[in-house]
Design a protein around this motif. Structure first.
Motif, PDB file in Angstrom:
ATOM      1  N   PHE B 245       0.830  -1.203   0.000  1.00 32.79           N
ATOM      2  CA  PHE B 245       0.000   0.000   0.000  1.00 32.79           C
ATOM      3  C   PHE B 245       0.868   1.257   0.000  1.00 32.79           C
ATOM      4  O   PHE B 245       1.868   1.339   0.724  1.00 32.79           O
ATOM      5  CB  PHE B 245      -0.910   0.005   1.226  1.00 32.79           C
ATOM      6  N   LYS B 246       0.485   2.230  -0.769  1.00 29.94           N
ATOM      7  CA  LYS B 246       1.211   3.502  -0.807  1.00 29.94           C
ATOM      8  C   LYS B 246       1.192   4.142   0.577  1.00 29.94           C
ATOM      9  O   LYS B 246       0.153   4.232   1.216  1.00 29.94           O
ATOM     10  CB  LYS B 246       0.542   4.453  -1.805  1.00 29.94           C
ATOM     11  N   GLY B 247       2.350   4.581   0.966  1.00 28.77           N
ATOM     12  CA  GLY B 247       2.443   5.247   2.271  1.00 28.77           C
ATOM     13  C   GLY B 247       2.745   4.283   3.405  1.00 28.77           C
ATOM     14  O   GLY B 247       2.962   4.697   4.540  1.00 28.77           O
ATOM     15  N   PHE B 248       2.713   2.964   3.104  1.00 29.30           N
ATOM     16  CA  PHE B 248       3.002   1.978   4.151  1.00 29.30           C
ATOM     17  C   PHE B 248       4.132   1.045   3.724  1.00 29.30           C
ATOM     18  O   PHE B 248       4.262  -0.061   4.232  1.00 29.30           O
ATOM     19  CB  PHE B 248       1.755   1.152   4.473  1.00 29.30           C
ATOM     20  N   GLU B 249       4.955   1.515   2.761  1.00 33.46           N
ATOM     21  CA  GLU B 249       5.990   0.650   2.171  1.00 33.46           C
ATOM     22  C   GLU B 249       6.954   0.108   3.220  1.00 33.46           C
ATOM     23  O   GLU B 249       7.469  -0.993   3.080  1.00 33.46           O
ATOM     24  CB  GLU B 249       6.785   1.393   1.088  1.00 33.46           C
ATOM     25  N   GLU B 250       7.181   0.897   4.251  1.00 34.80           N
ATOM     26  CA  GLU B 250       8.207   0.452   5.209  1.00 34.80           C
ATOM     27  C   GLU B 250       7.711  -0.611   6.186  1.00 34.80           C
ATOM     28  O   GLU B 250       8.481  -1.139   6.975  1.00 34.80           O
ATOM     29  CB  GLU B 250       8.760   1.650   5.972  1.00 34.80           C
ATOM     30  N   MET B 251       6.443  -0.922   6.137  1.00 35.25           N
ATOM     31  CA  MET B 251       5.947  -1.964   7.044  1.00 35.25           C
ATOM     32  C   MET B 251       6.353  -3.335   6.534  1.00 35.25           C
ATOM     33  O   MET B 251       6.270  -3.623   5.352  1.00 35.25           O
ATOM     34  CB  MET B 251       4.430  -1.883   7.168  1.00 35.25           C
ATOM     35  N   ALA B 280      -1.510   9.619  -2.888  1.00 35.38           N
ATOM     36  CA  ALA B 280      -1.538   8.557  -1.871  1.00 35.38           C
ATOM     37  C   ALA B 280      -2.652   7.554  -2.129  1.00 35.38           C
ATOM     38  O   ALA B 280      -2.884   6.646  -1.339  1.00 35.38           O
ATOM     39  CB  ALA B 280      -1.702   9.172  -0.480  1.00 35.38           C
ATOM     40  N   VAL B 281      -3.352   7.715  -3.231  1.00 34.80           N
ATOM     41  CA  VAL B 281      -4.577   6.943  -3.450  1.00 34.80           C
ATOM     42  C   VAL B 281      -4.299   5.604  -4.142  1.00 34.80           C
ATOM     43  O   VAL B 281      -3.414   5.498  -4.975  1.00 34.80           O
ATOM     44  CB  VAL B 281      -5.549   7.815  -4.286  1.00 34.80           C
ATOM     45  N   GLU B 282      -5.061   4.576  -3.745  1.00 35.09           N
ATOM     46  CA  GLU B 282      -5.031   3.283  -4.426  1.00 35.09           C
ATOM     47  C   GLU B 282      -6.325   3.152  -5.216  1.00 35.09           C
ATOM     48  O   GLU B 282      -7.334   3.761  -4.881  1.00 35.09           O
ATOM     49  CB  GLU B 282      -4.981   2.140  -3.396  1.00 35.09           C
ATOM     50  N   GLU B 283      -6.273   2.286  -6.203  1.00 32.03           N
ATOM     51  CA  GLU B 283      -7.512   2.072  -6.950  1.00 32.03           C
ATOM     52  C   GLU B 283      -8.273   0.890  -6.349  1.00 32.03           C
ATOM     53  O   GLU B 283      -7.669  -0.145  -6.014  1.00 32.03           O
ATOM     54  CB  GLU B 283      -7.211   1.798  -8.415  1.00 32.03           C
ATOM     55  N   ARG B 330      -4.848   5.314   8.050  1.00 26.71           N
ATOM     56  CA  ARG B 330      -4.335   4.923   9.358  1.00 26.71           C
ATOM     57  C   ARG B 330      -4.573   3.425   9.580  1.00 26.71           C
ATOM     58  O   ARG B 330      -5.573   2.869   9.098  1.00 26.71           O
ATOM     59  CB  ARG B 330      -5.053   5.728  10.447  1.00 26.71           C
ATOM     60  N   VAL B 331      -3.689   2.749  10.314  1.00 25.04           N
ATOM     61  CA  VAL B 331      -3.907   1.347  10.706  1.00 25.04           C
ATOM     62  C   VAL B 331      -3.360   1.165  12.118  1.00 25.04           C
ATOM     63  O   VAL B 331      -2.594   1.985  12.610  1.00 25.04           O
ATOM     64  CB  VAL B 331      -3.179   0.341   9.770  1.00 25.04           C
ATOM     65  N   TYR B 332      -3.800   0.079  12.741  1.00 25.82           N
ATOM     66  CA  TYR B 332      -3.175  -0.331  14.002  1.00 25.82           C
ATOM     67  C   TYR B 332      -2.207  -1.454  13.669  1.00 25.82           C
ATOM     68  O   TYR B 332      -2.597  -2.434  13.033  1.00 25.82           O
ATOM     69  CB  TYR B 332      -4.192  -0.899  14.976  1.00 25.82           C
ATOM     70  N   LEU B 347       0.677  11.223   3.533  1.00 25.27           N
ATOM     71  CA  LEU B 347      -0.270  12.295   3.887  1.00 25.27           C
ATOM     72  C   LEU B 347       0.422  13.408   4.654  1.00 25.27           C
ATOM     73  O   LEU B 347      -0.099  14.499   4.777  1.00 25.27           O
ATOM     74  CB  LEU B 347      -1.430  11.727   4.709  1.00 25.27           C
ATOM     75  N   LYS B 348       1.619  13.132   5.155  1.00 24.98           N
ATOM     76  CA  LYS B 348       2.452  14.130   5.837  1.00 24.98           C
ATOM     77  C   LYS B 348       1.668  14.945   6.861  1.00 24.98           C
ATOM     78  O   LYS B 348       1.672  16.177   6.864  1.00 24.98           O
ATOM     79  CB  LYS B 348       3.111  15.069   4.822  1.00 24.98           C
ATOM     80  N   GLY B 349       0.945  14.269   7.695  1.00 23.35           N
ATOM     81  CA  GLY B 349       0.269  14.967   8.782  1.00 23.35           C
ATOM     82  C   GLY B 349      -1.054  15.614   8.404  1.00 23.35           C
ATOM     83  O   GLY B 349      -1.710  16.213   9.249  1.00 23.35           O
ATOM     84  N   ILE B 350      -1.482  15.475   7.173  1.00 25.50           N
ATOM     85  CA  ILE B 350      -2.802  16.027   6.805  1.00 25.50           C
ATOM     86  C   ILE B 350      -3.869  15.167   7.489  1.00 25.50           C
ATOM     87  O   ILE B 350      -3.847  13.938   7.385  1.00 25.50           O
ATOM     88  CB  ILE B 350      -3.028  15.996   5.280  1.00 25.50           C
ATOM     89  N   ASP B 351      -4.756  15.797   8.187  1.00 23.45           N
ATOM     90  CA  ASP B 351      -5.785  15.034   8.905  1.00 23.45           C
ATOM     91  C   ASP B 351      -7.010  14.855   8.016  1.00 23.45           C
ATOM     92  O   ASP B 351      -7.799  15.770   7.825  1.00 23.45           O
ATOM     93  CB  ASP B 351      -6.156  15.762  10.199  1.00 23.45           C
ATOM     94  N   VAL B 352      -7.145  13.668   7.463  1.00 21.62           N
ATOM     95  CA  VAL B 352      -8.218  13.408   6.504  1.00 21.62           C
ATOM     96  C   VAL B 352      -9.589  13.606   7.139  1.00 21.62           C
ATOM     97  O   VAL B 352     -10.524  14.094   6.518  1.00 21.62           O
ATOM     98  CB  VAL B 352      -8.092  11.985   5.933  1.00 21.62           C
TER      99      VAL B 352
END
Lengths: 281, 355
Positions: B245-251, B280-283, B330-332, B347-352
């Protein structure tokens, strides 16, 4: 079609049952009554008022009443114990309660002789007690022995009647009452007793019926006719005497026992009817 | 703390009902012991009441260790799961029982019982027997009976389990209001998270004899401490691999994560509001649309996994098979030490949620 075949099965089953009951129960019982009065009412009443008969009736009633009281008390205690408490050996106790059902009464009687008889291990103890109290109690070949034997064979009736009721009811009501600070006796009186009332009465009736008719266990510990004989033993003695007079007397005394059984049966049905009505309310 | 458990353990043979449980409840609060069946929550309640004895640890009520005080003297009201009303007593006698045992004055008993009967709204039914009452009415009698002797603490074991769903909701509200009115500290056991969230001030989550988390419903929802809590409270989906997932590559692949519908946003490609977030969007493709009364629940296939999100009915209509832009923000993530919130790095801190 189905209806018809069902009906046929029903009538066949009814027929078999009726024939069986007539042959095995009703006819023999009528035979007893018939033979009892075969030589006329005078012989009949003479047989019933004979000293031996009166004595046997007394012993039977004494044994029954004491067995009833003792077994009601211990039966309720045992049932309460195995259903409301958890402890080690509960299953063993539960099985022990049933032993009189599975052991031949004669063995029970003989066991009492071995324990309390002249050479039994409990005899010195009883002698000591007699010495101390200045009494002359002996447990075998005496009325106390008859009472003990009767208690033994009738023990399971009451607890077996109420254990399933107490099991079905669970512990919640008792726990609720105890949380509110009720004492054990109050809990039993106000909460448990209303549940087991009818079952207990039913068990007492079964116990009575069994106590009236007990033969084997009593036979082993009772040898003195006219003193420690119960009605069944007296009937046996009369019959075994073999003369035609004594056989008629045996049937006369039998009719007395049958009469007592019928009264108990009527009570039993009243209790069953009332309990059922209560249940439906 | 008004009621406290300290290092309580309890075993039934091999089954550990409580493993070193400690928690406290403030006076006047209403707490829920929440957990799946067999988690040990009822045993904990019964140890508090004194109906079971702990193997070790202390039960403290009002600053006093009550370990050796029998249930009958702890001054606790208890509502049993199936109410355990006295079958052969009327409603009146059921409620009066505790007062009669305490040998209260007859007139006082009468006054108190009638007061309670009207508190629980059963006026006119005092001569009925329990089997002549509905489930809800029985619960009310059980409640009145438990609080009749003015206990300092009220314990309720699955108070709504025996009531059909329709009446349950109404009774929950009623019970909460009535307990507040009486002002009694209370603890109830439940396996139903909605019930706990709706009724309790504090929730204590129990699983396999362990205390997983204690806190207010909002706290538990927002900051679950263990995977169990995250899954038990609210709806959630467990994923094994988020590295695609985009934005979670390092997990790391194989790192378990939990995704809630609230963490997922799905919108149409021409949506102006999310214009700045397109990187940051996925299809995703809509697989299923379920109507939930006041909103729609969408299930979307994204990167080979199914995610769900809730969609307001006020928004533009969508159809099954439609392509959507999906934003996972966001995820846990869980490891040995507990739950950690991972935000989408892009998202660099942007609060969706505030958009």
């Amino acid at each position: 079609m189905k209806k018809k075949s069902e009906n046929v099965v029903k009538w066949i089953l009814i027929g078999i049952s009726v024939v069986f009951f007539l042959l095995m129960l009703v006819w023999p019982l009528f035979e007893v009554i018939f033979r009892a009065v075969a030589d006329g009412w005078e012989t009949y009443s003479a047989a019933l008022t004979a000293d031996n008969t009166v004595s046997a009736l007394q012993v039977t009633l004494i044994a029954t009443v004491i067995a009833l009281v003792v077994n009601t008390f211990f039966g309720v205690v045992a049932a309460w114990l195995v259903t409301k408490f958890d402890f080690r050996g509960k299953n063993v106790l539960s099985t022990l309660i049933d032993i009189p059902f599975s052991i031949s009464p004669v063995i029970a009687g003989l066991a009492y002789i071995m324990t309390f008889g002249r050479s039994g291990w409990a005899t010195p103890l009883i002698d000591k007690i007699n010495e101390l109290l200045g009494t002359d109690i002996s447990l075998v070949f005496s009325v106390p022995g008859v009472v003990l034997a009767t208690i033994f064979v009738t023990f399971p009736f009451i607890s077996r009647e109420i254990i399933p009721i107490l099991h079905a009811q669970g512990k919640d009501e008792e726990e609720a009452a105890s949380m509110m600070g009720a004492s054990g006796f109050t809990i039993f009186r106000k909460i448990t007793f209303p549940h087991i009332k009818w079952g207990l009465l039913y068990g007492m009736i079964l116990c009575t019926a069994r106590a009236f008719g007990e033969f084997g266990a009593v036979y082993a510990v009772s040898k003195a006719r006219g003193k420690t004989f119960t009605l069944p033993l007296e009937i046996d003695a009369l019959y075994m005497a073999g003369s035609s007079d004594s056989i008629t007397q045996a049937f006369a005394v039998s009719s007395l026992l049958v009469g007592m059984a019928v009264i108990v049966l009527v009570f039993k049905n009243i209790v069953e009817y009332k309990a059922k009505k209560k249940e439906e309310e | 703390m008004y009621v406290e458990l300290k290092n309580i353990t309890k075993k039934f043979g091999d089954y550990e009902a409580a493993k070193n449980i400690s928690f406290g409840i403030e006076q006047g609060r209403m707490a829920a012991l929440l957990g799946p069946s067999g988690s040990g929550k009822t045993t904990i309640l019964r140890m508090l009441a004194g109906l079971e004895t702990q193997d070790s640890g202390d039960v403290i009520i009002e600053g006093k260790v009550v370990n050796d005080i029998p249930a009958s003297e702890r001054g606790i009201g208890f509502v049993f799961q199936n109410y355990a009303l006295f079958r052969y007593m009327t409603v009146y006698d059921n409620i009066a029982f505790g007062l009669k045992v305490q040998k209260e004055d007859k007139n006082k008993i009468r006054e108190r019982v009638m007061e309670l009967i009207s508190l629980v709204g059963l006026d006119g039914l005092e001569k009925r027997y329990p089997n002549q009452l509905s489930g809800g009415q029985r619960q009310r009698v059980a409640f009145a009976r438990a609080i009749a002797p003015n206990p300092q603490l009220l314990l309720l074991d699955e108070p709504f389990a025996a009531i059909d769903a329709k009446v349950r909701k109404e009774l929950r509200t009623w019970l909460k209001e009535t307990i507040q009115k009486v002002g009694i500290t209370s603890i109830f056991v439940t396996h139903d998270q909605d019930e706990a969230v709706e009724v309790a001030d504090d929730i204590i989550i129990i699983n396999q004899g362990n205390l997983e988390q204690i806190g207010s419903p909002v706290e538990i929802y927002k900051r679950p401490k263990t995977p169990f809590v995250a899954q038990f409270i609210g709806t959630s989906i467990v994923l094994d691999d988020l590295s695609g997932f985009k934005g979670f590559e390092e997990m790391e692949p194989g790192q378990k994560v939990i995704v809630r519908p609230e963490f997922v946003e799905a919108f149409k490609a021409d949506n102006e509001k999310f214009k700045g977030l397109m990187h940051a969007v996925e299809e995703g493709v809509i697989e299923k649309i379920e109507f939930r009364g006041s909103y729609l629940e969408l299930t979307l296939k994204v990167n080979g996994v199914s995610l769900t999100t809730n969609r307001s009915l006020e928004r533009r209509s969508v159809a099954v098979g439609e392509k959507m832009c999906v934003l996972l923000y966001r995820v846990y993530a869980f490891d040995q030490s507990g739950a950690e919130t991972h935000k989408n790095k892009l998202l660099k801190g942007i609060d969706v949620e505030k958009l």
